[in-house]
Each structure stands twice: as structure tokens, then as C-alpha cells.
Design a protein around this motif. Sequence first.
Motif, PDB file in Angstrom:
ATOM      1  N   ASN A 125       4.242   3.529  -0.932  1.00 41.75           N
ATOM      2  CA  ASN A 125       5.131   3.902  -1.810  1.00 41.75           C
ATOM      3  C   ASN A 125       6.549   3.541  -1.373  1.00 41.75           C
ATOM      4  N   GLY A 168       5.108   7.080   2.788  1.00 38.15           N
ATOM      5  CA  GLY A 168       4.912   7.571   1.576  1.00 38.15           C
ATOM      6  C   GLY A 168       3.413   6.995   0.839  1.00 38.15           C
ATOM      7  N   ALA A 169       2.491   7.371   1.611  1.00 41.25           N
ATOM      8  CA  ALA A 169       1.213   7.349   1.048  1.00 41.25           C
ATOM      9  C   ALA A 169       0.307   8.658   0.951  1.00 41.25           C
ATOM     10  N   PHE A 170       0.260   9.269  -0.089  1.00 40.17           N
ATOM     11  CA  PHE A 170      -0.318  10.677  -0.047  1.00 40.17           C
ATOM     12  C   PHE A 170      -1.771  10.718   0.906  1.00 40.17           C
ATOM     13  N   VAL A 171      -2.531   9.604   0.667  1.00 43.49           N
ATOM     14  CA  VAL A 171      -3.844   9.572   1.441  1.00 43.49           C
ATOM     15  C   VAL A 171      -3.682   9.751   2.922  1.00 43.49           C
ATOM     16  N   ARG A 209      -3.146  16.623 -16.525  1.00 46.18           N
ATOM     17  CA  ARG A 209      -3.017  15.129 -16.720  1.00 46.18           C
ATOM     18  C   ARG A 209      -2.045  14.707 -15.615  1.00 46.18           C
ATOM     19  N   TYR A 210      -0.949  15.653 -15.226  1.00 51.39           N
ATOM     20  CA  TYR A 210      -0.017  15.180 -14.189  1.00 51.39           C
ATOM     21  C   TYR A 210      -0.607  15.143 -13.037  1.00 51.39           C
ATOM     22  N   PHE A 211      -1.602  16.091 -12.681  1.00 49.16           N
ATOM     23  CA  PHE A 211      -2.134  15.925 -11.139  1.00 49.16           C
ATOM     24  C   PHE A 211      -3.127  14.619 -11.126  1.00 49.16           C
ATOM     25  N   PRO A 255       2.542  17.451  -4.155  1.00 49.01           N
ATOM     26  CA  PRO A 255       3.919  17.798  -4.818  1.00 49.01           C
ATOM     27  C   PRO A 255       3.902  19.194  -5.117  1.00 49.01           C
ATOM     28  N   GLU A 304      -2.541  11.875 -12.712  1.00 50.13           N
ATOM     29  CA  GLU A 304      -1.943  10.842 -12.742  1.00 50.13           C
ATOM     30  C   GLU A 304      -1.684  10.577 -11.344  1.00 50.13           C
ATOM     31  N   PHE A 305      -1.168  11.593 -10.529  1.00 51.93           N
ATOM     32  CA  PHE A 305      -0.948  11.724  -9.181  1.00 51.93           C
ATOM     33  C   PHE A 305      -2.217  10.907  -8.284  1.00 51.93           C
ATOM     34  N   HIS A 329      -2.898   7.281  -9.131  1.00 49.98           N
ATOM     35  CA  HIS A 329      -1.884   6.582  -8.568  1.00 49.98           C
ATOM     36  C   HIS A 329      -1.896   6.372  -6.918  1.00 49.98           C
ATOM     37  N   GLU A 330      -2.382   7.638  -6.379  1.00 49.18           N
ATOM     38  CA  GLU A 330      -2.454   7.587  -4.896  1.00 49.18           C
ATOM     39  C   GLU A 330      -3.673   7.206  -4.202  1.00 49.18           C
ATOM     40  N   CYS A 359       7.744  13.809  -4.352  1.00 46.29           N
ATOM     41  CA  CYS A 359       8.250  15.073  -4.243  1.00 46.29           C
ATOM     42  C   CYS A 359       9.319  14.801  -2.937  1.00 46.29           C
ATOM     43  N   PHE A 405       0.975  -1.299  -0.018  1.00 46.02           N
ATOM     44  CA  PHE A 405       0.114  -0.086  -0.009  1.00 46.02           C
ATOM     45  C   PHE A 405       0.802   1.138   0.054  1.00 46.02           C
ATOM     46  N   CYS A 453      -6.638   5.440  -2.702  1.00 48.55           N
ATOM     47  CA  CYS A 453      -6.558   4.082  -1.972  1.00 48.55           C
ATOM     48  C   CYS A 453      -7.193   3.054  -2.673  1.00 48.55           C
ATOM     49  N   GLY A 510       7.746  15.702  -8.533  1.00 49.72           N
ATOM     50  CA  GLY A 510       6.687  16.789  -7.991  1.00 49.72           C
ATOM     51  C   GLY A 510       6.209  17.726  -9.135  1.00 49.72           C
ATOM     52  N   THR A 511       5.357  18.473  -8.924  1.00 48.97           N
ATOM     53  CA  THR A 511       4.832  19.420  -9.863  1.00 48.97           C
ATOM     54  C   THR A 511       5.961  20.251 -10.511  1.00 48.97           C
TER      55      THR A 511
END
Lengths: 171, 630
Positions: A70, B296-299, B460-462, B216, B464-465, B468-469, A126, A68, B471, A87-88
Amino acid sequence: MNLLEGEREEILNSVDEILTSSEINRRNLIPILQSIQERLGYLPRPALEKVADAMGMAAVDVYGVATFYNQFRFHPPGEHQIKVCMGTACYIVGGQIAMDSFARRLNISEGETTPDRKYGLERVACVGCCTMAPVVVVDEQMEGSVTPTRVDGILLSLEANGNGEKPGEEE
Amino acid sequence: MTKFELLRAEAKQRIDEKQGTTLVCVGVATCSMASGALKVKDAFISEIQRKELDARVMEVGCMGHCYAEPLVLIKKPGFPALLYGKLDEDLVERLVEDFLANDDPCFDFALAAIEPNDSFPTLADFPRGFYEEKLILEQCGFINPEDIDHYLAVEGYRGLVGALDKSSAAVIEEVKSARLRGRGGAGFPAGVKWEKCSQQDDKEKYVVCNADEGDPGAFMDRAILESNPHLVLEGMAICGYAVGASKGYIYVRAEYPKATSRLRIAISQAKEKGLLGKNILGSDFSFDIEIFEGSGAFVCGEGTALINSMAGNMGIPETRPPRMAVSGLYGKPTVLNNVKTFAYVPGIVKNGAHWFRQKGTEQNPGTAVFALVGKIKNSGLVEVPMGTTLRRLIYDVGEGIPNDKKFKAVQIGGPSGGCLPEDALDIPIDFDSLHDAGAIMGSGGIVVLDENDCMVTVARYFLEFTQHESCGKCTFCRLGTKHMLDILTAITQGKGSLSDLDLLLELAEDVRDGSLCNLGGTAPNPVLTTLRYFRDEYEAHLEEGRCPARMCKDLIAYYIVPQKCSKLCSACVGSCPTEAIYTREDGIKAITQDKCVKCDNCLKACPPEYDAVEKLSPPVLPGEKGSEKK
């Protein structure tokens, strides 16, 4: 990726040590996995199985938690680990170009390690150095403003002092 | 003398003993390390030793002027404290020789003085310094984050002492009356949260600091933790006292090793001094702080996901209520606040709610900390009063767009924010106003985009982020974002039709409404705002196969204009990583299109006086125009 000779014993011994020195409860699962990765560089399958055993969990549950996040790697890292920031700020000034250049030079895709285990390539969300974008972290050393020419320079300097020393600045 | 005054006197004495010698403060935070701050530090140390000078070198945190890293502040008795930027080993040698050994402050290399003086302008004399008002960044870059004495000397922990003198209800009242709103992005009133938690009848309660800064383009929390960790510890301890908790956790992002190590040092020093731990400063209040490293999980920036992750599970959000203040970490009442929210607390308790309300606007008092990055001259960390307009932030504080490029958009609030066009620049930034424009303040990441940035690619970049993130718990978030991403990817390749845009809008609404947490709820924002403000760019991709910003790889070609090529130089040939550039018989360079990987190297390598490399979009080379038409 196949285990090298003697690697399995080393893995099991390390995991043993970590498990004996930590409190075994669910709250500690992620810190334990972090310790294992810190020691071994990744989470090999035998290690996850052993942790599951000790925790009284199904191996698939431990694997589920680990995948789960990264941070956890399931491939052994390269001797030199290259992390490309996506990152952006990095992305809009060419993070993908840096990634492509490394992938092209090393002939691997992101998340992989070269068969000789010398270089590993990964993508990170990032690293918070947005003002230096695009950023690449090579063996914990930050490299800012990375262009394909710098990619070649970084790899050359790693070749030159292959003893794990910090890459030197190139012009 | 109270216990605290004694601690402070000791700290001051220890610092004063070193007064009188020259002090070289090197800014060492993650971004400065990336630009070579450690080399600069070592160079100072060895030069000073070599010359046997009476000077000390000290590590400090981030001053926010990231555009001028590596930064060094030199305090030499008899001179104003001077800030030097963009240092390297040669400049260090020069500064040591001219300034430290002799008395020439090398004004040519100086950025600004710190205090007003007769010889050199201060930071406040520049637009940036004029508009900035620092409440929580004030000490960042000026004190040693690894030495608690420095923090004590600047009135550190006085807020905690002040809180301990009051009833916990009075502390909560102060925070409520300051109208401090959660700086993690949601803007929920912190005092209300604290009050709710304090009312819970439970012996075990927790204070959790959310330092899982995953957006990011944002690094405010990292910089604060790296530059002034005690400020956050103090804020957490005050909160613990107010709500009746005796245990605090800091959930730090895995990617922030420097912040983690400095926090560890700060915690152990605070314990040593009796400012954390059992019976703090002789009172009945005990409070401990531990670090939990994220993975490292954005959520996990979302509250319920964060506490799930701390319990050893996947970081999957859950429905609320119950609110965190009622049932949070390990099922106990928990206050969860962002790093910046805690950082404001000591000042509020120390100086009163009035002090905080003086800045900013009525409903959004205080300041906001932004990470200003992207196509901007003075990138870095800035703190301005709430209600400052984006225009002021970008053009006055950040000094505008570099290289005479045209402003295109500003991306605010990370992946859950939106992209605003030039018309929106006069919106004052606070939690409420940006909402109407389709963006959010979020945690405070601001990315400035110029004419060379393609809005479709950015959207698209955001996506994709977030895709991917995600859950994966909610179907709309899991599959909806995937579908949206596929459509956007196709558009960047010039594939698809205009009806895809309607489908995108439809999906966006469904994903927003069908997701449990804010990751899915706000994931469509970048798509919605770019479609709203930059629809023509989408149309150019779809109808003309053209990327107006010339960013989408599939829709551009690199071309060397024969009339401009100098023939004699081979800069582009040498720079090409795939040997796609060759010399024609007449000496002019040309590109083998099949081999070109579109890495932009030749464009950068071509000397500006020739300026012979061009990006073409649609990717049709001159001369091929006729043959390309079907």
C-alpha cells in the motif's frame, strides 16, 4: 498523469544514484523502491523499468511487488499530501465524512492528485492515533477531530501559507 | 567492577549531575504530537529561556493517558512529581510563571502525582491506576527514549547481563517456565518456539521482531517502540543468545516513522556502549540488529508473508510446516515474535519466571496491553493482568461511555476479532476464553461502540479492510470476502432480503475453511459475531429500511424540527459545506434534501439549547409519510 518537462531525466538520474549506492540483490528490492519513492515522491514507470533492468528481473515482476504494497504510489504526490486515516476508531466517528469532504473540495477521488499537482489525497489504513479520531495527516502534520468545517479550515490555511509551511491551527 | 557496572555507574553519574534542577518531561509520541505536544515543548523551552530559569525540558514517550494529551510531567525539587494534562501554550505560560518561577504547583490543572505524597492524589488513587499493573509499560513516559543512560539507570540491560551469565538452555528454560505466550495474538508459547530454534543445527539463525502492527485501532507496539525501544532490543538480544542467533531484524510498519527513528537511535547507542555488536560486554556472544521497513501490507503481519516480504517478494503467506523455527528467513531457523513478547523477556530473565507467573492466570500468566479506543472516556494504552474482565476494563479502567450514551458492543482483536454484546462483558480476557464467544484477543485493540454505531456498518468496515488486504492467493479469501462485502454493502443501503443473511453465514464458513492463513481464516469473524449477537439490526435494515443506530447514509435523512428551530440563529446554515440549508420565509431553517451530503455538521452546529436537527431513519420526512407509501 503525464510527466512534466525534464522530469524523465531527473527520474533516471535519481534512480541511477540510488542504484549505485545500494547493493543490488533481491533482498534489497523493497528498500530500493522505498528510497526511490522517498526521493521522487512516487514510483514513476521509467524508474521501475530501470530497477528491473538493474536487478535482472522482468519489469512486470518489479511492478507486481510494488503494487502489492500500500505504501507505494504510482501517481506523483501533491505539493500538499493529505492522508485520511481509515482505522476503526476514525471510521466510526466520521473518517469517511472527512474523506468525502476533501474529495468534494478538491474535486478528486482518493488516490489521486489535483491536475495542478498541488493537492494529493490518499487513504491510510491506520496511523495509530486512534484517540484523536478522526485523524488526517497533512504534510506529516497530524490533525485530530476532523469535521467538514475543519477540512475547509485546513485547506484555507494551506492556501494561505502555500509555501509548504505547516498549517496553522484554526479556531 | 564489571564492564556493565561501569556503564551503569557512568550513566547514573551523568543523570545525577543534572539532579537538583527542575525537569519538565513532555510526552512526545505520535498521538501526543497530533494533539500539539511539540508546540507545548517549544513553549516550555522559550518560556524557561525568557525567564532565565534553572530548568530542563526533556522528551519522553507515551504514558498511556491519551485522553489527556498533551501530557507533561514536572519534577521540581521539594515537590512531588506532578503530571499535567491537556496543556496548551497559555497553560504552559501559567505553569512556568506560577510553578517553575514561583512555588505554586497549580493543583487545579494537575492530573495526578506520581509518587505518594501528602498534597495530591497519585494515579493509583484512581480506578484506572488501581487496576493497572505495568510490567512492560512501567518506564514508558518516564524515561527519555533517545538516551540510553536513562534506560541503564532503571536497571536496563540487566536482563541481558543475567542471561549471559547463564547457559542458553537455562534462559530458554526460564522463558518456558514463565509460560510466556506470544503477544502478537496467537498466544503460542514463546519458550517452545525458542527451544525448537535452538535445537536446529545451523550456523546462521535469525531473530525477527514483528512490529508490523496493522490492526486498525491498535497502537500498543508503536507506543512501546516510541517510548522504550531499548526494552525490545534487550529482549531480542536475550533471544539471540538463547537460540544461538547473531542477527536480528525489526520489521517495522511503514506508517510508524517516529518509532523507526527512535529505534535507529537506540540501536546505534546500544552498539556504542557495547550492548549490541561484537562480543557483547566482553562475552563470546555477538548480536546485531537491523531495521527492515515494511511497505504497508496488512498480511505481512503473518509470519511467512513477513519473511517473504523481507526477501523482496510479494508478502504472500505459505503453507506450514516447516515451522519458522526450522526454516524461516532466507531459509534459516528463525524466531519471530511480537514487540510485546520481546518486551517481557528482560523482566523474566531479570526477576525470574516466578515474577511473571505471579500476575494473570494459571494458563495465561502476565499482563496484557490494550489500546482502548472508540466511545470511551479514558481512551489510551492500558496494561492489566490477564484475566481482567472486559467490564472492568471498559467501566473501571476506561470510565465508561462518554455523553451518557448506551453501551452497544465492544470490538476486540482487530479485523479478525469479533463484536461482543453487553452479556459478554464478564468474560475474563485471555487467549482461550474469548474464543468461545466468537472473538479473539488478537494483538489487543479494543474499540468500544455505543448506541450510535451501526453493527452492520462495523462488520462491513472490517470486511472491506480484509477484502482489500487479502493477498489473493486463496480463492475463498479473494472472492468470498468480495461477495460477502457486496452483500453487506447492499444491506447498509437497505437492499436485499433476509435470505441474504443465510448466504452470508454460508460464505463465512467457506472463507474460514478455505483460506490458508489467518487473514482469511478469521475475516468472517466480525460478520459472524454481529449476526450472532445483533441479528435484529440486520433485519431492521432489510425489512424496514431503517438503520437503528442512524449511521447508514442511505437510510437516514437530516431534518430540522420547525418547532425547535430558533429562527434567529444561523449556525447550521454556516456549517453546511454544500449550502443545502436555507432560511424559509418564516425564518425557520430547512434542508434541501437533494443537496445534503449527510456530513453531520448541522447536527453538531445546532446549539444544544435548541437541539433542532434530527436524524430520521427510515429517511422519510414528516408530512411526506403518506406520499412515501407505495
